[in-house]
Design a protein around this motif. Sequence first.
Motif, PDB file in Angstrom:
ATOM      1  N   PHE A  43       0.828  -1.206   0.000  1.00  0.00           N
ATOM      2  CA  PHE A  43       0.000   0.000   0.000  1.00  0.00           C
ATOM      3  C   PHE A  43       0.862   1.256   0.000  1.00  0.00           C
ATOM      4  O   PHE A  43       0.624   2.196  -0.755  1.00  0.00           O
ATOM      5  CB  PHE A  43      -0.942  -0.006   1.209  1.00  0.00           C
ATOM      6  N   LEU A  44       1.873   1.286   0.873  1.00  0.00           N
ATOM      7  CA  LEU A  44       2.738   2.461   0.954  1.00  0.00           C
ATOM      8  C   LEU A  44       3.516   2.675  -0.342  1.00  0.00           C
ATOM      9  O   LEU A  44       3.664   3.805  -0.808  1.00  0.00           O
ATOM     10  CB  LEU A  44       3.697   2.328   2.139  1.00  0.00           C
ATOM     11  N   LEU A  45       3.992   1.590  -0.946  1.00  0.00           N
ATOM     12  CA  LEU A  45       4.728   1.724  -2.198  1.00  0.00           C
ATOM     13  C   LEU A  45       3.836   2.179  -3.344  1.00  0.00           C
ATOM     14  O   LEU A  45       4.252   2.970  -4.190  1.00  0.00           O
ATOM     15  CB  LEU A  45       5.400   0.393  -2.562  1.00  0.00           C
ATOM     16  N   SER A  46       2.608   1.688  -3.386  1.00  0.00           N
ATOM     17  CA  SER A  46       1.712   2.090  -4.473  1.00  0.00           C
ATOM     18  C   SER A  46       1.261   3.539  -4.341  1.00  0.00           C
ATOM     19  O   SER A  46       0.875   4.163  -5.327  1.00  0.00           O
ATOM     20  CB  SER A  46       0.498   1.162  -4.537  1.00  0.00           C
ATOM     21  N   ASN A  47       1.327   4.106  -3.149  1.00  0.00           N
ATOM     22  CA  ASN A  47       0.932   5.493  -2.916  1.00  0.00           C
ATOM     23  C   ASN A  47       2.118   6.391  -2.596  1.00  0.00           C
ATOM     24  O   ASN A  47       1.954   7.456  -1.995  1.00  0.00           O
ATOM     25  CB  ASN A  47      -0.090   5.562  -1.779  1.00  0.00           C
ATOM     26  N   MET A  48       3.310   5.978  -2.986  1.00  0.00           N
ATOM     27  CA  MET A  48       4.511   6.722  -2.639  1.00  0.00           C
ATOM     28  C   MET A  48       4.505   8.142  -3.214  1.00  0.00           C
ATOM     29  O   MET A  48       4.979   9.079  -2.574  1.00  0.00           O
ATOM     30  CB  MET A  48       5.757   5.989  -3.126  1.00  0.00           C
ATOM     31  N   ALA A  49       3.977   8.313  -4.411  1.00  0.00           N
ATOM     32  CA  ALA A  49       3.969   9.642  -5.027  1.00  0.00           C
ATOM     33  C   ALA A  49       3.213  10.644  -4.164  1.00  0.00           C
ATOM     34  O   ALA A  49       3.573  11.831  -4.124  1.00  0.00           O
ATOM     35  CB  ALA A  49       3.354   9.559  -6.416  1.00  0.00           C
ATOM     36  N   PHE A  50       2.194  10.197  -3.471  1.00  0.00           N
ATOM     37  CA  PHE A  50       1.419  11.073  -2.596  1.00  0.00           C
ATOM     38  C   PHE A  50       2.280  11.688  -1.498  1.00  0.00           C
ATOM     39  O   PHE A  50       2.076  12.826  -1.091  1.00  0.00           O
ATOM     40  CB  PHE A  50       0.256  10.276  -1.986  1.00  0.00           C
ATOM     41  N   PHE A  51       3.281  10.940  -1.029  1.00  0.00           N
ATOM     42  CA  PHE A  51       4.123  11.422   0.061  1.00  0.00           C
ATOM     43  C   PHE A  51       5.126  12.473  -0.392  1.00  0.00           C
ATOM     44  O   PHE A  51       5.745  13.146   0.430  1.00  0.00           O
ATOM     45  CB  PHE A  51       4.838  10.252   0.733  1.00  0.00           C
ATOM     46  N   PHE A  52       5.322  12.626  -1.711  1.00  0.00           N
ATOM     47  CA  PHE A  52       6.237  13.638  -2.221  1.00  0.00           C
ATOM     48  C   PHE A  52       5.550  14.985  -2.451  1.00  0.00           C
ATOM     49  O   PHE A  52       6.218  15.975  -2.732  1.00  0.00           O
ATOM     50  CB  PHE A  52       6.896  13.165  -3.518  1.00  0.00           C
ATOM     51  N   VAL A  53       4.241  15.039  -2.344  1.00  0.00           N
ATOM     52  CA  VAL A  53       3.507  16.282  -2.589  1.00  0.00           C
ATOM     53  C   VAL A  53       3.929  17.389  -1.620  1.00  0.00           C
ATOM     54  O   VAL A  53       4.220  18.511  -2.062  1.00  0.00           O
ATOM     55  CB  VAL A  53       1.982  16.038  -2.554  1.00  0.00           C
ATOM     56  N   PRO A  54       4.009  17.168  -0.317  1.00  0.00           N
ATOM     57  CA  PRO A  54       4.417  18.267   0.576  1.00  0.00           C
ATOM     58  C   PRO A  54       5.812  18.804   0.252  1.00  0.00           C
ATOM     59  O   PRO A  54       6.032  20.017   0.282  1.00  0.00           O
ATOM     60  CB  PRO A  54       4.389  17.645   1.975  1.00  0.00           C
ATOM     61  N   ALA A  55       6.740  17.930  -0.073  1.00  0.00           N
ATOM     62  CA  ALA A  55       8.092  18.387  -0.422  1.00  0.00           C
ATOM     63  C   ALA A  55       8.069  19.187  -1.717  1.00  0.00           C
ATOM     64  O   ALA A  55       8.752  20.216  -1.841  1.00  0.00           O
ATOM     65  CB  ALA A  55       9.028  17.195  -0.546  1.00  0.00           C
ATOM     66  N   GLY A  56       7.287  18.737  -2.680  1.00  0.00           N
ATOM     67  CA  GLY A  56       7.180  19.465  -3.945  1.00  0.00           C
ATOM     68  C   GLY A  56       6.540  20.825  -3.784  1.00  0.00           C
ATOM     69  O   GLY A  56       6.958  21.809  -4.396  1.00  0.00           O
ATOM     70  N   VAL A  57       5.543  20.903  -2.941  1.00  0.00           N
ATOM     71  CA  VAL A  57       4.863  22.179  -2.706  1.00  0.00           C
ATOM     72  C   VAL A  57       5.776  23.136  -1.944  1.00  0.00           C
ATOM     73  O   VAL A  57       5.788  24.343  -2.208  1.00  0.00           O
ATOM     74  CB  VAL A  57       3.536  21.954  -1.951  1.00  0.00           C
TER      75      VAL A  57
END
Length: 120
Positions: free
Chosen positions: A58-72
């Motif tokens: 689950f965490l690997l399939s949603n990994m891109a979601f965790f990069f949103v705060p850093a990108g913002v």
Amino acid sequence: MKIIKQVGIIFLICWLGLVIEAALPFSFPASIIGMILLFVCLLFGILKIEHIQEKSDFLLSNMAFFFVPAGVSIINYLDLLKSSLLPILVICVASTFITFAVTAWSIRLTMRLMNRRKGS
């Protein structure tokens, strides 16, 4: 109940990483310590992959979601990035080509060693 157990195992390892980081006399990232702990537990059979399989998938399939705060948060430093755009681009391009070259070299070396082992 299975998911709660898996989350508990992952949080326990993360917490142990934080405890070890606090106990160390030098600074070292707790996340890296946690990854090392997880690797050691899996390597020596303390944990089996089935113990954390579903939650880690689950965490690997949603990994891109965790990069949103850093990108913002990069938007906060846009003026700094503009002033250093050329060096950043040169570093990115150079490191990409170096990574490609080292990967190709290590694959060739591995293939050569495997063929040598197969031949003997």
